[in-house]
Write a protein that holds these residues in place. Sequence first.
Motif, PDB file in Angstrom:
ATOM      1  N   ALA A   5      10.698   9.870   0.292  1.00 28.94           N
ATOM      2  CA  ALA A   5      10.370  10.530   1.548  1.00 28.94           C
ATOM      3  C   ALA A   5       9.109  11.360   1.392  1.00 28.94           C
ATOM      4  O   ALA A   5       8.871  11.952   0.332  1.00 28.94           O
ATOM      5  N   SER A   6       8.317  11.423   2.449  1.00 22.69           N
ATOM      6  CA  SER A   6       7.105  12.234   2.445  1.00 22.69           C
ATOM      7  C   SER A   6       6.766  12.634   3.871  1.00 22.69           C
ATOM      8  O   SER A   6       7.362  12.130   4.826  1.00 22.69           O
ATOM      9  N   TYR A  92      14.405  17.109   3.962  1.00 25.37           N
ATOM     10  CA  TYR A  92      14.789  15.845   4.574  1.00 25.37           C
ATOM     11  C   TYR A  92      14.776  14.737   3.521  1.00 25.37           C
ATOM     12  O   TYR A  92      13.833  14.626   2.725  1.00 25.37           O
ATOM     13  N   PHE A  93      15.828  13.932   3.548  1.00 24.46           N
ATOM     14  CA  PHE A  93      15.998  12.827   2.612  1.00 24.46           C
ATOM     15  C   PHE A  93      16.196  11.533   3.384  1.00 24.46           C
ATOM     16  O   PHE A  93      16.752  11.532   4.473  1.00 24.46           O
ATOM     17  N   ALA A 109      28.662   6.301   6.666  1.00 28.31           N
ATOM     18  CA  ALA A 109      28.970   5.372   5.574  1.00 28.31           C
ATOM     19  C   ALA A 109      28.350   5.884   4.280  1.00 28.31           C
ATOM     20  O   ALA A 109      27.501   6.784   4.281  1.00 28.31           O
ATOM     21  N   GLU A 110      28.774   5.301   3.192  1.00 32.59           N
ATOM     22  CA  GLU A 110      28.207   5.679   1.908  1.00 32.59           C
ATOM     23  C   GLU A 110      26.747   5.237   1.838  1.00 32.59           C
ATOM     24  O   GLU A 110      26.403   4.123   2.246  1.00 32.59           O
ATOM     25  N   HIS A 111      25.913   6.123   1.322  1.00 33.93           N
ATOM     26  CA  HIS A 111      24.495   5.819   1.169  1.00 33.93           C
ATOM     27  C   HIS A 111      24.084   5.974  -0.282  1.00 33.93           C
ATOM     28  O   HIS A 111      24.667   6.779  -1.029  1.00 33.93           O
ATOM     29  N   GLY A 112      23.076   5.243  -0.672  1.00 31.93           N
ATOM     30  CA  GLY A 112      22.572   5.321  -2.034  1.00 31.93           C
ATOM     31  C   GLY A 112      21.060   5.287  -2.037  1.00 31.93           C
ATOM     32  O   GLY A 112      20.404   5.305  -1.000  1.00 31.93           O
ATOM     33  N   SER A 113      20.510   5.183  -3.240  1.00 35.61           N
ATOM     34  CA  SER A 113      19.053   5.142  -3.415  1.00 35.61           C
ATOM     35  C   SER A 113      18.396   6.360  -2.786  1.00 35.61           C
ATOM     36  O   SER A 113      17.343   6.252  -2.146  1.00 35.61           O
ATOM     37  N   TRP A 114      19.005   7.510  -2.978  1.00 37.77           N
ATOM     38  CA  TRP A 114      18.444   8.727  -2.414  1.00 37.77           C
ATOM     39  C   TRP A 114      17.101   9.021  -3.068  1.00 37.77           C
ATOM     40  O   TRP A 114      16.981   9.086  -4.278  1.00 37.77           O
ATOM     41  N   GLY A 115      16.112   9.188  -2.236  1.00 38.08           N
ATOM     42  CA  GLY A 115      14.801   9.557  -2.744  1.00 38.08           C
ATOM     43  C   GLY A 115      14.665  11.063  -2.845  1.00 38.08           C
ATOM     44  O   GLY A 115      15.512  11.823  -2.378  1.00 38.08           O
ATOM     45  N   GLN A 116      13.585  11.489  -3.437  1.00 38.28           N
ATOM     46  CA  GLN A 116      13.278  12.913  -3.480  1.00 38.28           C
ATOM     47  C   GLN A 116      12.956  13.368  -2.058  1.00 38.28           C
ATOM     48  O   GLN A 116      12.259  12.677  -1.328  1.00 38.28           O
ATOM     49  N   GLY A 117      13.494  14.471  -1.651  1.00 37.06           N
ATOM     50  CA  GLY A 117      13.319  14.936  -0.287  1.00 37.06           C
ATOM     51  C   GLY A 117      11.956  15.524  -0.031  1.00 37.06           C
ATOM     52  O   GLY A 117      11.142  15.748  -0.932  1.00 37.06           O
ATOM     53  N   THR A 118      11.717  15.775   1.241  1.00 38.77           N
ATOM     54  CA  THR A 118      10.473  16.408   1.655  1.00 38.77           C
ATOM     55  C   THR A 118      10.825  17.608   2.528  1.00 38.77           C
ATOM     56  O   THR A 118      11.677  17.522   3.414  1.00 38.77           O
ATOM     57  N   LEU A 119      10.181  18.742   2.279  1.00 37.81           N
ATOM     58  CA  LEU A 119      10.532  19.987   2.952  1.00 37.81           C
ATOM     59  C   LEU A 119       9.822  20.110   4.295  1.00 37.81           C
ATOM     60  O   LEU A 119       8.592  19.962   4.373  1.00 37.81           O
ATOM     61  N   VAL A 120      10.603  20.394   5.319  1.00 39.08           N
ATOM     62  CA  VAL A 120      10.083  20.675   6.652  1.00 39.08           C
ATOM     63  C   VAL A 120      10.414  22.125   6.976  1.00 39.08           C
ATOM     64  O   VAL A 120      11.577  22.516   6.951  1.00 39.08           O
ATOM     65  N   THR A 121       9.391  22.885   7.285  1.00 37.36           N
ATOM     66  CA  THR A 121       9.569  24.297   7.640  1.00 37.36           C
ATOM     67  C   THR A 121       9.001  24.518   9.032  1.00 37.36           C
ATOM     68  O   THR A 121       7.815  24.244   9.276  1.00 37.36           O
ATOM     69  N   VAL A 122       9.849  24.980   9.929  1.00 36.38           N
ATOM     70  CA  VAL A 122       9.427  25.250  11.301  1.00 36.38           C
ATOM     71  C   VAL A 122       9.461  26.760  11.496  1.00 36.38           C
ATOM     72  O   VAL A 122      10.526  27.374  11.533  1.00 36.38           O
ATOM     73  N   SER A 123       8.283  27.321  11.601  1.00 34.04           N
ATOM     74  CA  SER A 123       8.199  28.776  11.671  1.00 34.04           C
ATOM     75  C   SER A 123       6.872  29.185  12.294  1.00 34.04           C
ATOM     76  O   SER A 123       5.856  28.498  12.117  1.00 34.04           O
ATOM     77  N   SER A 124       6.898  30.302  13.003  1.00 37.95           N
ATOM     78  CA  SER A 124       5.665  30.833  13.560  1.00 37.95           C
ATOM     79  C   SER A 124       5.046  31.848  12.611  1.00 37.95           C
ATOM     80  O   SER A 124       3.987  32.406  12.906  1.00 37.95           O
TER      81      SER A 124
END
Length: 124
Positions: A5-6, A92-93, A109-124
């Motif tokens: 994820a990116s 987010y993954f 359902a069961e999920h696999g092949s989890w990638g490295q997540g990517t951070l989403v920050t929503v802020s003012s």
Amino acid sequence: VQLQASGGGLVQPGGSLRLSCAASMSTLDVYNIGWFRQAPGKEREGVSCVSGESRPYYEDSVKGRFTISRDNNKNTVYLQMNSLRPEDTAVYFCAAEIGGNWYTCDLRAEHGSWGQGTLVTVSS
């Protein structure tokens, strides 16, 4: 299949981001792909998924704001996030559904092949 994820970042409330989930192999089209997120101090939750046939599913919390799509030629699934809110802040993954059918995805359902997540920050 390996997924990565990116596309995360810092965005103001009401802004947009597009996340990408890239697959290491050219067989992404056989998989249902799900997007999940984990906020600080909370459990991971499903957000959206897309079937191999490109049928989308959205959790109520993001329905009407997020759009999932896939480009099998690029081995990539996208999550377009609009009208972002502070409560969307999370890592987010993406992951591949194990088993299932090609027509309908299932976030529970069961999920696999989890990638490295990517951070989403929503802020003012």
